[in-house]
Design a protein around this motif. Structure first.
Motif, PDB file in Angstrom:
ATOM      1  N   THR A  18      -6.032  60.254-141.222  1.00  0.00           N
ATOM      2  CA  THR A  18      -4.912  59.505-141.774  1.00  0.00           C
ATOM      3  C   THR A  18      -4.535  58.439-140.759  1.00  0.00           C
ATOM      4  O   THR A  18      -4.167  58.747-139.623  1.00  0.00           O
ATOM      5  CB  THR A  18      -3.703  60.421-142.052  1.00  0.00           C
ATOM      6  OG1 THR A  18      -4.113  61.440-142.971  1.00  0.00           O
ATOM      7  CG2 THR A  18      -2.556  59.637-142.660  1.00  0.00           C
ATOM      8  N   CYS A  37      -5.424  45.486-141.392  1.00  0.00           N
ATOM      9  CA  CYS A  37      -5.982  46.707-141.975  1.00  0.00           C
ATOM     10  C   CYS A  37      -6.793  47.397-140.895  1.00  0.00           C
ATOM     11  O   CYS A  37      -7.059  46.821-139.842  1.00  0.00           O
ATOM     12  CB  CYS A  37      -6.836  46.397-143.208  1.00  0.00           C
ATOM     13  SG  CYS A  37      -8.372  45.552-142.839  1.00  0.00           S
ATOM     14  N   THR A  50      -8.446  50.938-144.748  1.00  0.00           N
ATOM     15  CA  THR A  50      -7.119  51.047-145.336  1.00  0.00           C
ATOM     16  C   THR A  50      -6.841  49.817-146.189  1.00  0.00           C
ATOM     17  O   THR A  50      -7.570  48.829-146.141  1.00  0.00           O
ATOM     18  CB  THR A  50      -6.034  51.125-144.240  1.00  0.00           C
ATOM     19  OG1 THR A  50      -6.019  49.888-143.514  1.00  0.00           O
ATOM     20  CG2 THR A  50      -6.250  52.296-143.316  1.00  0.00           C
ATOM     21  N   THR A  51      -5.752  49.882-146.924  1.00  0.00           N
ATOM     22  CA  THR A  51      -5.269  48.683-147.605  1.00  0.00           C
ATOM     23  C   THR A  51      -4.697  47.747-146.543  1.00  0.00           C
ATOM     24  O   THR A  51      -4.503  48.130-145.388  1.00  0.00           O
ATOM     25  CB  THR A  51      -4.165  49.048-148.627  1.00  0.00           C
ATOM     26  OG1 THR A  51      -3.117  49.727-147.929  1.00  0.00           O
ATOM     27  CG2 THR A  51      -4.712  49.931-149.731  1.00  0.00           C
ATOM     28  N   TRP A  62       0.476  52.221-142.370  1.00  0.00           N
ATOM     29  CA  TRP A  62      -0.332  52.491-143.561  1.00  0.00           C
ATOM     30  C   TRP A  62      -0.087  53.881-144.109  1.00  0.00           C
ATOM     31  O   TRP A  62       0.014  54.057-145.296  1.00  0.00           O
ATOM     32  CB  TRP A  62      -1.830  52.329-143.250  1.00  0.00           C
ATOM     33  CG  TRP A  62      -2.183  50.951-142.832  1.00  0.00           C
ATOM     34  CD1 TRP A  62      -2.492  49.896-143.641  1.00  0.00           C
ATOM     35  CD2 TRP A  62      -2.266  50.466-141.494  1.00  0.00           C
ATOM     36  NE1 TRP A  62      -2.747  48.788-142.887  1.00  0.00           N
ATOM     37  CE2 TRP A  62      -2.615  49.101-141.562  1.00  0.00           C
ATOM     38  CE3 TRP A  62      -2.061  51.046-140.246  1.00  0.00           C
ATOM     39  CZ2 TRP A  62      -2.780  48.312-140.435  1.00  0.00           C
ATOM     40  CZ3 TRP A  62      -2.216  50.258-139.130  1.00  0.00           C
ATOM     41  CH2 TRP A  62      -2.573  48.909-139.227  1.00  0.00           C
ATOM     42  N   ASP A  63      -0.080  54.881-143.261  1.00  0.00           N
ATOM     43  CA  ASP A  63       0.025  56.284-143.669  1.00  0.00           C
ATOM     44  C   ASP A  63      -0.953  56.568-144.808  1.00  0.00           C
ATOM     45  O   ASP A  63      -0.602  57.105-145.847  1.00  0.00           O
ATOM     46  CB  ASP A  63       1.454  56.632-144.080  1.00  0.00           C
ATOM     47  CG  ASP A  63       1.669  58.138-144.131  1.00  0.00           C
ATOM     48  OD1 ASP A  63       0.865  58.877-143.525  1.00  0.00           O
ATOM     49  OD2 ASP A  63       2.629  58.570-144.797  1.00  0.00           O
ATOM     50  N   GLN A  64      -2.215  56.188-144.577  1.00  0.00           N
ATOM     51  CA  GLN A  64      -3.256  56.280-145.600  1.00  0.00           C
ATOM     52  C   GLN A  64      -4.369  57.209-145.154  1.00  0.00           C
ATOM     53  O   GLN A  64      -4.921  57.066-144.069  1.00  0.00           O
ATOM     54  CB  GLN A  64      -3.808  54.888-145.895  1.00  0.00           C
ATOM     55  CG  GLN A  64      -4.745  54.854-147.052  1.00  0.00           C
ATOM     56  CD  GLN A  64      -5.107  53.418-147.429  1.00  0.00           C
ATOM     57  OE1 GLN A  64      -4.553  52.459-146.933  1.00  0.00           O
ATOM     58  NE2 GLN A  64      -6.068  53.301-148.317  1.00  0.00           N
ATOM     59  N   LYS A  65      -4.712  58.182-146.040  1.00  0.00           N
ATOM     60  CA  LYS A  65      -5.751  59.160-145.744  1.00  0.00           C
ATOM     61  C   LYS A  65      -7.117  58.614-146.171  1.00  0.00           C
ATOM     62  O   LYS A  65      -7.285  58.123-147.281  1.00  0.00           O
ATOM     63  CB  LYS A  65      -5.479  60.461-146.481  1.00  0.00           C
ATOM     64  CG  LYS A  65      -6.443  61.583-146.110  1.00  0.00           C
ATOM     65  CD  LYS A  65      -6.161  62.845-146.880  1.00  0.00           C
ATOM     66  CE  LYS A  65      -4.871  63.440-146.391  1.00  0.00           C
ATOM     67  NZ  LYS A  65      -4.595  64.764-146.954  1.00  0.00           N
TER      68      LYS A  65
END
Length: 177
Positions: A18, A37, A50-51, A62-65
């Motif tokens: 993440t 990104c 990531t986005t 981002w907090d993107q997995k």
């Protein structure tokens, strides 16, 4: 039913990383304004990204997995922070994340690690910090094999009982034995 290729199945594990945030990103000494990104890669052909954060500036979030299948032989994962405009995609910082930081003798399988790494710009100078969390999961075959080996080591059974348990695992995996 066709048999499972054991060599291919057991040599890969899944990394769930993440990408949380970055701190103090700069381009030529100036704060980044927007459009950052992160690209996470194990090799040139195996990567996820990531986005784009359009509002975070020098402190994007981002907090993107991201999930990556990776060879159990990998030793490092590369984290690259990019700044994108219509005409340019520029790496503004990168870090190498050793696999031993979140998987190894000290951490059990599935242990969630929160990690921060110093980013280096293309010239090798410090350029901010990246914050991530990582979980390393083996594929289902490796997990089941580990459970079987663990249970055999912890208790004593006759060879016939062990053979019956091995056949049960084979049946669950669809090996058709």
């Amino acid at each position: 039913m066709s048999p499972i290729n054991l060599k291919a199945t057991s040599s890969f594990q899944t990394l769930e990383i993440t990408v949380l945030s970055c701190e103090d990103l700069r381009i030529n000494g100036r704060s980044v304004k927007k459009n950052t990104c992160v690209v996470v890669r194990t090799d040139p052909l195996n990567f996820r990204e990531t986005t784009t954060d359009t509002e975070g500036g020098s402190y994007p979030s981002w907090d993107q997995k991201l999930a990556l299948d990776m060879s159990i032989r990998e030793t490092c994962i590369t984290l690259e922070v990019h700044c994108r405009t219509l005409s340019v995609d520029r790496i503004i910082g990168s870090a190498r994340m050793p696999v031993n930081d979140f998987m190894g003798g000290y951490f059990p399988q599935g242990y969630l690690s929160f990690l921060s790494y110093r980013l280096k710009d293309p010239k090798g100078l410090d350029n901010g910090i990246i914050n991530v969390s990582a979980v390393f999961e083996s594929n289902p075959f490796v997990k089941m094999l580990g459970k079987l080996m663990q249970s055999e080591a912890s208790d004593r059974h006759t060879p016939a009982e062990k053979d019956g348990r091995a056949r049960k695992v084979d049946a669950e995996l669809g090996l058709g034995i």
